[in-house]
Design an enzyme around this catalytic site. Sequence first.
Site, PDB file in Angstrom:
ATOM      1  N   LYS A  42       0.809  -1.225   0.000  1.00 22.07           N
ATOM      2  CA  LYS A  42       0.000   0.000   0.000  1.00 22.07           C
ATOM      3  C   LYS A  42       0.844   1.277   0.000  1.00 22.07           C
ATOM      4  O   LYS A  42       0.314   2.357  -0.212  1.00 22.07           O
ATOM      5  CB  LYS A  42      -0.960  -0.001   1.191  1.00 22.07           C
ATOM      6  CG  LYS A  42      -1.989  -1.101   1.141  1.00 22.07           C
ATOM      7  CD  LYS A  42      -2.851  -1.038  -0.089  1.00 22.07           C
ATOM      8  CE  LYS A  42      -4.260  -0.686   0.243  1.00 22.07           C
ATOM      9  NZ  LYS A  42      -5.194  -0.887  -0.867  1.00 22.07           N
ATOM     10  N   SER A 274      -2.111 -12.625   3.454  1.00 22.46           N
ATOM     11  CA  SER A 274      -2.492 -12.455   2.037  1.00 22.46           C
ATOM     12  C   SER A 274      -1.359 -12.904   1.122  1.00 22.46           C
ATOM     13  O   SER A 274      -1.610 -13.370   0.008  1.00 22.46           O
ATOM     14  CB  SER A 274      -2.927 -11.021   1.734  1.00 22.46           C
ATOM     15  OG  SER A 274      -1.896 -10.108   2.011  1.00 22.46           O
TER      16      SER A 274
END
Length: 309
Positions: A42, A274
């Site tokens: 991110k 993830s």
Amino acid sequence: MTIKNITEHINNTPLIELRKIYKGKGHLYAKMEHIQPGGSVKDRVALQMIRDAYADGRLLKGMPVIEMTSGNMGAGLAVVCGAFGNPFTAVMSVGNSPERVKILKALGADVILVPQISGEPGKVTGPDIAKAEEVAKEVALKTDAFYVDQFNNPSSVKAHYSTTGPELFNELGERLNAFIAIIGTGGTFIGTSGYLKSKSKSVKCIAVEPRDAAIIKTGRVINPKHIIQGTSYGYIPPQWDDSVVDDIITVSDDEVSRTKELLGKAEGLFVGFSSGANVAAAIKHLEQLDNYTSCVATILCDTGFKYSM
Ligand SMILES: Cc1ncc(COP(=O)(O)O)c(C=O)c1O
């Protein structure tokens, strides 16, 4: 290498070939996003969003910035806002790991924790996220802050179209048969896939979903609680683009945690759930192809330091 500002260390992550966890005929590569300054993929999006908001006047010097986050977007924004001189507040469901709160505070962010609606610690659901979003919007309005709005902000897809996609294509070019990634806002998958498809007619772009919350693949959610924090909230994200997806692979919680553990033990990669999901799905795809020329790339989304287990 000397840099003048931490934002210069965002993007251009190494691409590692995973040769121990996957010993089959093809090649499995992964982008090491877990070593970005904020500890996740991110950071790319945070930098793009803040640059774009300055460029068109939505954000001014010293103006507060607010975002609803599972932790990673927040850490990226804390790093970037710190560098640009904007105070940053992260609004977060309390169901995310306490490690994330520690990291956000250490990076200079204020943190507002929002009680869970239907999830449980470590398992954050769509309604939990919706509540955190509602609180973030209220605070942004009251404090005249720039509300980042990662799920609707087009800078997320743009960041990956202009960085992750080109980085992968420069490294692997036409050899790349498939790109595989899990969906949070969808920025990573849609932006990277969009770029790769603009360069190669043969590349397949494959999304990953939790086995019992595969809303995009199956249209329904059997169980919204899964261990892949930061992704798959049981609804299709607003920027989802069906035109770039060729297939969807599902993974169980067991497959995810086993693969996450093996990434650490076999490859020296201490990453989050993830990343385990992405690599588990990539191995399934490679095993199906069973071909010496197959070349698959995926993402190691964040660092294992962000989790309690
Ligand atoms: C741990 C983790 N993995 C994967 C993702 C998915 O990224 P995207 O929002 O680009 O779909 C996120 C998103 O925040 C995340 O926190």
